[in-house]
Design a protein around this motif. Structure first.
Motif, short mmCIF file in Angstrom:
data_model
loop_
_atom_site.label_atom_id
_atom_site.label_comp_id
_atom_site.label_asym_id
_atom_site.label_seq_id
_atom_site.Cartn_x
_atom_site.Cartn_y
_atom_site.Cartn_z
N GLU A 72 -15.30 -26.80 31.17
CA GLU A 72 -15.14 -25.55 30.46
C GLU A 72 -16.50 -25.10 29.94
OE1 GLU A 72 -11.52 -25.92 27.82
OE2 GLU A 72 -11.81 -27.97 28.52
N GLU A 73 -16.73 -23.82 30.01
CA GLU A 73 -18.00 -23.28 29.54
C GLU A 73 -17.73 -22.05 28.70
OE1 GLU A 73 -21.55 -21.12 31.78
OE2 GLU A 73 -21.31 -23.22 32.37
N CYS A 74 -18.54 -21.88 27.68
CA CYS A 74 -18.40 -20.75 26.79
C CYS A 74 -19.76 -20.08 26.62
CB CYS A 74 -17.88 -21.24 25.44
SG CYS A 74 -17.67 -19.95 24.23
N SER A 75 -19.75 -18.77 26.57
CA SER A 75 -21.01 -18.07 26.33
C SER A 75 -20.77 -16.95 25.33
CB SER A 75 -21.58 -17.51 27.64
OG SER A 75 -20.69 -16.57 28.18
N ALA A 76 -21.83 -16.55 24.68
CA ALA A 76 -21.72 -15.50 23.67
C ALA A 76 -22.91 -14.56 23.81
CB ALA A 76 -21.70 -16.11 22.27
N ASP A 77 -22.66 -13.28 23.58
CA ASP A 77 -23.78 -12.34 23.64
C ASP A 77 -24.59 -12.46 22.34
OD1 ASP A 77 -22.48 -10.88 21.62
OD2 ASP A 77 -21.65 -9.44 23.01
N ASP A 78 -25.72 -11.78 22.28
CA ASP A 78 -26.64 -11.90 21.14
C ASP A 78 -25.99 -11.51 19.81
OD1 ASP A 78 -28.67 -12.81 22.75
OD2 ASP A 78 -29.54 -10.83 23.06
N LEU A 79 -25.18 -10.47 19.81
CA LEU A 79 -24.53 -10.03 18.57
C LEU A 79 -23.57 -11.10 18.05
CD1 LEU A 79 -24.01 -7.90 16.41
CD2 LEU A 79 -22.33 -6.86 17.95
N LEU A 80 -22.77 -11.66 18.93
CA LEU A 80 -21.83 -12.71 18.51
C LEU A 80 -22.59 -13.93 18.02
CD1 LEU A 80 -19.02 -13.82 18.13
CD2 LEU A 80 -19.00 -14.46 20.55
N ARG A 81 -23.64 -14.33 18.72
CA ARG A 81 -24.45 -15.46 18.29
C ARG A 81 -25.00 -15.24 16.88
NH1 ARG A 81 -27.66 -15.16 22.71
NH2 ARG A 81 -26.25 -15.79 24.34
N GLN A 82 -25.50 -14.04 16.63
CA GLN A 82 -26.06 -13.71 15.32
C GLN A 82 -24.99 -13.79 14.24
OE1 GLN A 82 -29.25 -13.35 14.60
NE2 GLN A 82 -28.72 -13.14 12.45
N ARG A 83 -23.81 -13.27 14.51
CA ARG A 83 -22.72 -13.32 13.52
C ARG A 83 -22.30 -14.76 13.23
NH1 ARG A 83 -18.92 -8.23 15.34
NH2 ARG A 83 -20.35 -6.63 14.60
N ILE A 84 -22.26 -15.58 14.28
CA ILE A 84 -21.91 -16.99 14.07
C ILE A 84 -22.96 -17.66 13.19
CG2 ILE A 84 -21.69 -19.23 15.23
CD1 ILE A 84 -20.44 -17.67 17.60
N LEU A 85 -24.22 -17.45 13.50
CA LEU A 85 -25.28 -18.06 12.71
C LEU A 85 -25.27 -17.59 11.27
CD1 LEU A 85 -28.19 -18.00 15.32
CD2 LEU A 85 -26.89 -19.99 14.53
N GLU A 86 -24.98 -16.34 11.05
CA GLU A 86 -24.92 -15.80 9.69
C GLU A 86 -23.75 -16.38 8.90
OE1 GLU A 86 -24.78 -11.59 10.26
OE2 GLU A 86 -26.92 -11.45 10.71
N SER A 87 -22.70 -16.77 9.58
CA SER A 87 -21.53 -17.30 8.87
C SER A 87 -21.67 -18.78 8.50
CB SER A 87 -20.27 -17.11 9.72
OG SER A 87 -20.30 -17.97 10.84
#
Length: 75
Positions: free
Chosen positions: A59-74
């Motif tokens: 299984e592989e998961c990827s995230a675009d830059d906006l989602l990555r930024q929101r995850i890091l901010e949380s």
């Protein structure tokens, strides 16, 4: 099961087990091909001795830059 069917695999039988299931040899149908997750493959290793009988679905998961930024901010 949906992913396998989309890929054209014809399933003769479907068996699903709950998370953290303590697998036993009796859980596996004799001489059938298995498609399992990487986590379950580790637990099934003692019961699957024939090469080519067990296929691991990675299984592989990827995230675009906006989602990555929101995850890091949380965090």
């Amino acid at each position: 099961f949906t992913l396998l069917e989309r890929l054209g695999v014809v399933l003769q039988e479907r068996r699903s087990f709950p998370d953290h299931h303590p697998f036993r040899s009796t859980d596996l149908p004799p001489s059938s091909v298995l498609f399992v997750t990487a986590k379950d493959a580790v637990k099934l290793r003692p019961f699957v001795s024939s090469p080519g009988r067990c296929f691991v679905l990675l299984e592989e998961c990827s995230a675009d830059d906006l989602l990555r930024q929101r995850i890091l901010e949380s965090l």
